[in-house]
Motif scaffolding. Structure first.
Motif, mmCIF file in Angstrom:
data_model
loop_
_atom_site.group_PDB
_atom_site.id
_atom_site.type_symbol
_atom_site.label_atom_id
_atom_site.label_comp_id
_atom_site.label_asym_id
_atom_site.label_seq_id
_atom_site.Cartn_x
_atom_site.Cartn_y
_atom_site.Cartn_z
ATOM 1 N N CYS A 120 0.844 -1.189 0.000
ATOM 2 C CA CYS A 120 0.000 0.000 0.000
ATOM 3 C C CYS A 120 0.880 1.241 0.000
ATOM 4 O O CYS A 120 2.084 1.167 0.237
ATOM 5 C CB CYS A 120 -0.921 0.021 1.226
ATOM 6 N N ALA A 121 0.234 2.362 -0.263
ATOM 7 C CA ALA A 121 0.857 3.666 -0.058
ATOM 8 C C ALA A 121 0.191 4.290 1.162
ATOM 9 O O ALA A 121 -0.973 4.011 1.458
ATOM 10 C CB ALA A 121 0.655 4.555 -1.273
ATOM 11 N N THR A 122 0.932 5.129 1.878
ATOM 12 C CA THR A 122 0.369 5.674 3.110
ATOM 13 C C THR A 122 0.988 7.013 3.482
ATOM 14 O O THR A 122 2.128 7.319 3.121
ATOM 15 C CB THR A 122 0.579 4.684 4.277
ATOM 16 N N ASP A 123 0.192 7.806 4.219
ATOM 17 C CA ASP A 123 0.723 8.978 4.920
ATOM 18 C C ASP A 123 1.203 8.573 6.309
ATOM 19 O O ASP A 123 1.815 9.360 7.010
ATOM 20 C CB ASP A 123 -0.366 10.047 5.062
ATOM 21 N N GLY A 124 0.862 7.358 6.716
ATOM 22 C CA GLY A 124 1.291 6.861 8.017
ATOM 23 C C GLY A 124 0.330 5.862 8.627
ATOM 24 O O GLY A 124 0.689 4.728 8.921
ATOM 25 N N ASN A 125 -0.931 6.243 8.802
ATOM 26 C CA ASN A 125 -1.858 5.415 9.564
ATOM 27 C C ASN A 125 -2.339 4.186 8.799
ATOM 28 O O ASN A 125 -2.440 3.094 9.361
ATOM 29 C CB ASN A 125 -3.056 6.257 10.009
ATOM 30 N N HIS A 126 -2.670 4.335 7.527
ATOM 31 C CA HIS A 126 -3.138 3.190 6.739
ATOM 32 C C HIS A 126 -2.037 2.130 6.628
ATOM 33 O O HIS A 126 -2.303 0.923 6.715
ATOM 34 C CB HIS A 126 -3.582 3.652 5.350
ATOM 35 N N GLY A 127 -0.798 2.579 6.464
ATOM 36 C CA GLY A 127 0.314 1.642 6.362
ATOM 37 C C GLY A 127 0.492 0.822 7.625
ATOM 38 O O GLY A 127 0.806 -0.382 7.562
ATOM 39 N N ARG A 128 0.270 1.436 8.767
ATOM 40 C CA ARG A 128 0.346 0.685 10.029
ATOM 41 C C ARG A 128 -0.676 -0.447 10.035
ATOM 42 O O ARG A 128 -0.393 -1.563 10.465
ATOM 43 C CB ARG A 128 0.047 1.595 11.221
#
Length: 398
Positions: A120-128
């Motif tokens: 995935c790509a993320t700003d931070g939270n989705h990747g976690r």
């Protein structure tokens, strides 16, 4: 700025696929999966009567997702849920039978998961969330982050076992790069945004978010009359609004979608009447909402049940962080990250403007639901903006 929904599809029924993803059966499935997880507990719903009085409304409730599953964000519900669903579906195909959540730790299921890679790509939270979901089932995860994602957020995602890939440019660049590499290598993209031909998995991510509003409706003394929902690509706002519309029907609350003025792709889309990509200019402090192209699935939902679209400024978001950390009277203190309180920032801005109040029907009888979508996911940045470390905020437990 605020814009009322003048789209031709406003107040029309959801399309069948969206109604299925965001309806009662799908939400029950998401909640059943969640309850099977070891560290699940319902997040708190706080009443803020003092702030409600200041805003001249009847009631204000804040659902605090900063405590969700140890990840500090509502995103914990989406990516991990989609990963687990996809693993069970693949196991079902290979084993020739239905595979349920209760079998997730069975050796034959984990052997299948070990052969799968989710990215995935993320700003931070989705990747976690994607990394945590992959770790729970024994799969591999690769997370693409853009240049603006802080080192602290990258390190946190990596701590869940994800392989990290840094991409130049903004969030939209990382989305495209993740999709490109996944196509080359046969990985499964678990994105919280959608594009032509890629809708089902973002729909699963959104389905995971419906747990938030199911919990809130069980605790609220009355259904809300208004809900202010922050948006990046729009998936979170669409999931919450969609479930409310399905469950409450004609009594659904008025939905106001709130974005940073510096990254308002949903607002621009509403203004144009079609999905549009906006230019990447100044970064916003609301880093988790810094998106420049809407999710097509999210817009399809919001074009029907988003009643208004508005923007808030940088100082609005920071002021909300500080107000929630240092509340007035007996209102509880809440740790809200840079993006977490954007919906409340929209309410405060609207409540203080006579024209907006009238347009939205905000008055002394209004009951407003806000979702604090993240806690201090970057503690250093939080301390810098609030002048206090998040652990120093005197929290209540309910």
């Amino acid at each position: 700025m605020m814009l009322l929904n003048r789209h031709l599809e406003h107040n029309q029924p959801l399309v069948a696929a969206d109604a299925a993803a965001l309806g009662i059966a799908g939400a029950e499935e998401a909640e059943r999966f969640l309850q099977a997880r070891d560290n699940h507990s319902e997040t708190p719903l706080h009443a803020l009567p003092v702030l409600a009085s200041e805003l001249e409304i009847a009631a204000l409730h804040v659902k605090d997702e900063g405590k969700r599953l140890g990840l500090g964000s509502f995103k914990a519900l989406g990516g991990a849920y989609a990963v687990i669903q996809l693993v069970l579906e693949e196991a079902g195909k290979r084993l020739g039978r239905a595979v349920d959540i209760g079998e997730i730790n069975d050796p034959e299921v984990r052997a299948i998961a070990a052969q799968m890679t989710f990215c995935c790509a993320t700003d931070g939270n989705h990747g976690r969330s994607v990394a945590q979901g992959a770790g729970l089932v024994g799969a591999r995860s690769v997370v693409f982050v853009h240049a603006g994602v802080s080192r602290e957020r990258v390190a946190t995602i990596a701590s869940f076992g994800a392989e990290m890939v840094r991409v130049e440019g903004g969030y939209d660049h990382s989305v495209r790069e993740a999709a490109r590499v996944a196509a080359e290598r046969g990985w499964t993209v678990v994105s919280d945004t959608s594009w032509p031909g890629y809708e089902r998995i973002p729909g699963l991510v959104m389905q995971g978010y419906t747990v938030i509003v199911r919990e809130a409706l069980r605790r609220l003394p009355e259904p809300p009359s208004h809900v202010f929902l922050q948006a990046g690509v729009g998936g979170f706002a669409a999931a919450i609004a969609g479930y409310l519309a399905i469950v409450l029907g004609e009594q659904r609350p008025k939905v106001v979608v709130v974005e940073p003025a510096r990254a308002a792709c949903i607002y621009a889309t509403a203004e144009a009447g079609r999905p549009v990509k906006i230019p990447h200019e100044q970064p916003t402090v609301m880093a988790m909402l810094e998106c420049h192209e809407p999710s097509l699935v999210a817009w399809r939902v919001l074009s029907r049940i988003g009643d208004a679209f508005m923007t808030v400024d940088e100082e609005d978001a920071v002021a909300v962080m500080n107000r929630l950390a240092r509340p007035s009277g007996n209102d509880p203190a809440i740790v809200s990250g840079e993006s977490g309180g954007a919906g409340l920032a929209g309410l405060i801005r609207a409540a203080g403007d006579r024209g907006m109040r009238a347009a939205l029907g905000l008055d002394a009888h209004s009951r407003v639901l806000i979702i604090n979508s993240e806690g201090a996911t970057d503690p250093g940045r939080y301390a810098e903006l609030v002048g206090m470390a998040p652990e120093r905020v005197p929290l209540q437990t309910a």
